[in-house]
Scaffold this motif. Structure first.
Motif, mmCIF file in Angstrom:
data_model
loop_
_atom_site.group_PDB
_atom_site.id
_atom_site.type_symbol
_atom_site.label_atom_id
_atom_site.label_comp_id
_atom_site.label_asym_id
_atom_site.label_seq_id
_atom_site.Cartn_x
_atom_site.Cartn_y
_atom_site.Cartn_z
ATOM 1 N N THR A 102 0.827 -1.206 0.000
ATOM 2 C CA THR A 102 0.000 0.000 0.000
ATOM 3 C C THR A 102 0.859 1.253 0.000
ATOM 4 O O THR A 102 0.587 2.224 -0.714
ATOM 5 C CB THR A 102 -0.926 0.007 1.232
ATOM 6 O OG1 THR A 102 -1.747 -1.163 1.208
ATOM 7 C CG2 THR A 102 -1.817 1.242 1.229
ATOM 8 N N PHE A 103 1.918 1.240 0.805
ATOM 9 C CA PHE A 103 2.861 2.353 0.854
ATOM 10 C C PHE A 103 3.448 2.617 -0.534
ATOM 11 O O PHE A 103 3.507 3.759 -0.999
ATOM 12 C CB PHE A 103 3.968 2.027 1.864
ATOM 13 C CG PHE A 103 5.184 2.904 1.777
ATOM 14 C CD1 PHE A 103 5.148 4.214 2.213
ATOM 15 C CD2 PHE A 103 6.385 2.405 1.269
ATOM 16 C CE1 PHE A 103 6.267 5.028 2.133
ATOM 17 C CE2 PHE A 103 7.510 3.197 1.191
ATOM 18 C CZ PHE A 103 7.454 4.515 1.624
ATOM 19 N N GLY A 104 3.878 1.568 -1.217
ATOM 20 C CA GLY A 104 4.487 1.726 -2.531
ATOM 21 C C GLY A 104 3.494 2.105 -3.608
ATOM 22 O O GLY A 104 3.835 2.818 -4.564
ATOM 23 N N ARG A 105 2.257 1.664 -3.477
ATOM 24 C CA ARG A 105 1.252 1.913 -4.515
ATOM 25 C C ARG A 105 0.605 3.292 -4.384
ATOM 26 O O ARG A 105 0.301 3.944 -5.388
ATOM 27 C CB ARG A 105 0.184 0.820 -4.449
ATOM 28 C CG ARG A 105 -0.820 0.865 -5.602
ATOM 29 C CD ARG A 105 -1.763 -0.311 -5.556
ATOM 30 N NE ARG A 105 -2.661 -0.295 -4.416
ATOM 31 C CZ ARG A 105 -2.546 -1.052 -3.333
ATOM 32 N NH1 ARG A 105 -1.546 -1.919 -3.249
ATOM 33 N NH2 ARG A 105 -3.405 -0.974 -2.338
ATOM 34 N N LYS A 106 0.431 3.776 -3.147
ATOM 35 C CA LYS A 106 -0.374 4.989 -2.943
ATOM 36 C C LYS A 106 0.386 6.201 -2.416
ATOM 37 O O LYS A 106 -0.055 7.335 -2.628
ATOM 38 C CB LYS A 106 -1.514 4.686 -1.959
ATOM 39 C CG LYS A 106 -2.550 3.709 -2.463
ATOM 40 C CD LYS A 106 -3.656 3.567 -1.436
ATOM 41 C CE LYS A 106 -4.758 2.649 -1.923
ATOM 42 N NZ LYS A 106 -5.852 2.528 -0.908
ATOM 43 N N HIS A 107 1.501 5.980 -1.715
ATOM 44 C CA HIS A 107 2.043 7.079 -0.919
ATOM 45 C C HIS A 107 3.473 7.508 -1.237
ATOM 46 O O HIS A 107 4.106 8.174 -0.423
ATOM 47 C CB HIS A 107 1.947 6.708 0.566
ATOM 48 C CG HIS A 107 0.565 6.351 1.009
ATOM 49 N ND1 HIS A 107 -0.524 7.162 0.755
ATOM 50 C CD2 HIS A 107 0.078 5.272 1.668
ATOM 51 C CE1 HIS A 107 -1.612 6.600 1.244
ATOM 52 N NE2 HIS A 107 -1.281 5.452 1.808
ATOM 53 N N LEU A 108 3.984 7.149 -2.403
ATOM 54 C CA LEU A 108 5.344 7.584 -2.743
ATOM 55 C C LEU A 108 5.359 8.984 -3.340
ATOM 56 O O LEU A 108 6.386 9.671 -3.305
ATOM 57 C CB LEU A 108 5.986 6.603 -3.724
ATOM 58 C CG LEU A 108 6.163 5.166 -3.234
ATOM 59 C CD1 LEU A 108 6.910 4.349 -4.276
ATOM 60 C CD2 LEU A 108 6.908 5.129 -1.903
ATOM 61 N N ASN A 109 4.231 9.409 -3.915
ATOM 62 C CA ASN A 109 4.115 10.726 -4.529
ATOM 63 C C ASN A 109 5.255 10.948 -5.527
ATOM 64 O O ASN A 109 5.596 10.070 -6.300
ATOM 65 C CB ASN A 109 4.077 11.817 -3.450
ATOM 66 C CG ASN A 109 2.865 11.662 -2.544
ATOM 67 O OD1 ASN A 109 1.778 11.360 -3.023
ATOM 68 N ND2 ASN A 109 3.035 11.844 -1.248
ATOM 69 N N HIS A 110 5.886 12.129 -5.494
ATOM 70 C CA HIS A 110 6.917 12.454 -6.476
ATOM 71 C C HIS A 110 8.244 11.751 -6.200
ATOM 72 O O HIS A 110 9.186 11.873 -6.983
ATOM 73 C CB HIS A 110 7.143 13.972 -6.535
ATOM 74 C CG HIS A 110 7.637 14.552 -5.242
ATOM 75 N ND1 HIS A 110 6.784 14.884 -4.214
ATOM 76 C CD2 HIS A 110 8.890 14.837 -4.802
ATOM 77 C CE1 HIS A 110 7.487 15.369 -3.202
ATOM 78 N NE2 HIS A 110 8.763 15.356 -3.536
#
Length: 370
Positions: A102-110
């Protein structure tokens, strides 16, 4: 006269630094040579994504050079997350893997397309600021923990030499979160049983959390082969930290489990035969709390409730740490809540023993002259 149909021009092959870009079958391919070996690869990028295809080709060439020297290539952040998941899929618990996904799919942003060494302090702080526009400070600290986890793993794999950023966690004001009150346990469980009469496994999930202090995912994915009825212990085989502590099973819970015990398989399957979801368990908790008039709490708070009950009964902190399967005792400390009623009673006993209460052996005494 009809004008002739003009077909789009297909670019010819050309050099891009050390690689040759080749259009073929509507996609970009590339060729390069290292030593005496010539390699032909595909970027999988369509012809319209020329710049992206060039970047993929150059990255592949750089990686091949490093591997030829026996070194690991430095990935971009989104690639590092994928590599971490692939490397740890069997070693880490399912819930932990899902959190990183989930962290890698949704929250990496730029940050996603930056190489790990490009994750400067300024870049990370800016990404965290964006994350906090929709999330609490405590969640931002968890986000930072996951980012550090990926970078520390990359250091161990020798993809990078050192942590590329230096960002401190945010100071979060601790708020007392609700627990399941001891005096309400029986009536709360009775309400849970009424709500789960059609699917008793939902109620058993909550009993496993209360009686063994299991994480929500560990309770929902409990298996019969991990229960030792003769030794009265349960050893979860799929835990967040990979630990395998045998937990003693209390008599009341063991009696319930013995009535429905099976040789193997899921202990609490749903109607579909697979482990129940967290959302379904949470709905039962919410409904039971509302029915008996106590504050709503999350499923994970049952684990904190279990830890606090152990502390109230005088179990040492390091023993509670092992019972919960924590690696750091500071994590355990965060689960415990002091029962101020117990503190008040202890204050009375201290006052009597020190002669500061005006009471001696149960009789009032004067503490000053009239």
């Amino acid at each position: 006269m009809n004008e002739p149909v003009r077909l789009p021009q297909v670019p010819k092959s050309y050099r891009c630094g050390p690689v040759t870009m080749i259009p073929r079958g509507g996609r970009w391919h590339f060729r390069y040579q290292l030593g005496n070996e010539r390699k032909l690869r595909t970027t999988r990028e369509p012809l319209k994504n020329r710049a992206r295809a060039e970047q993929v080709a150059l990255d592949a060439y750089d990686a091949a050079k490093l591997r030829a020297r026996g070194e690991e290539p430095e990935p971009r952040l989104h690639q590092a997350v994928d590599l971490w998941i692939r490397a740890n899929a069997l070693a880490k618990s399912r819930s932990h893997i899902e959190n990183i996904e989930t962290f890698g799919r949704k929250h990496l942003n730029h940050l996603a397309d930056l190489r790990l060494t490009q994750l400067t302090t300024a870049q990370v702080e800016d990404a965290r600021r964006i994350f906090m526009e929709t999330h609490a400070a405590s969640s931002a600290n968890q986000w930072l923990t996951y980012l550090r986890l990926i970078c520390h793993w990359a250091i161990r794999r020798k993809m990078i030499r050192a942590m590329p950023f230096d960002v401190a966690e945010l100071k979060v004001k601790r708020v007392r979160k609700p627990l399941l009150p001891k005096e309400k346990v029986s009536v709360w469980l009775a309400e849970v049983d009424a709500l789960t009469e059609h699917e008793p496994s939902l109620g058993l999930v909550l009993r496993l959390e209360i009686g063994l202090g299991l994480r929500g995912s560990e309770a929902r994915q409990a298996r019969w082969e991990w229960l030792d009825i003769e030794r009265r212990t349960y050893t979860p085989g799929d835990t967040k930290g990979g630990e395998a502590w045998a937990r003693p099973v209390p008599e009341w819970l063991l009696a319930e489990l013995q009535r429905i015990a099976k040789p193997l398989g899921w202990m609490v399957p749903g109607l579909a035969g697979t482990p129940v979801s967290l959302s379904r368990v949470q709905r039962i908790i919410d409904a039971a709390c509302k029915a008996i008039g106590i504050p709503r709490f999350t499923a994970h708070r049952l684990r904190a409730t279990y830890a606090t009950w152990l502390a109230d009964e005088g179990v040492p902190l390091h023993t509670i740490k092992n019972a919960l399967g924590h690696k750091d005792i500071r994590t355990t400390e965060g689960y415990l809540q002091v029962d101020m009623r117990g503190v008040a009673e202890a204050q009375k006993r201290i006052a009597i023993k020190t002669g500061m209460s005006g009471i001696k052996s149960g009789n009032p005494t004067r503490t000053h002259r009239d």
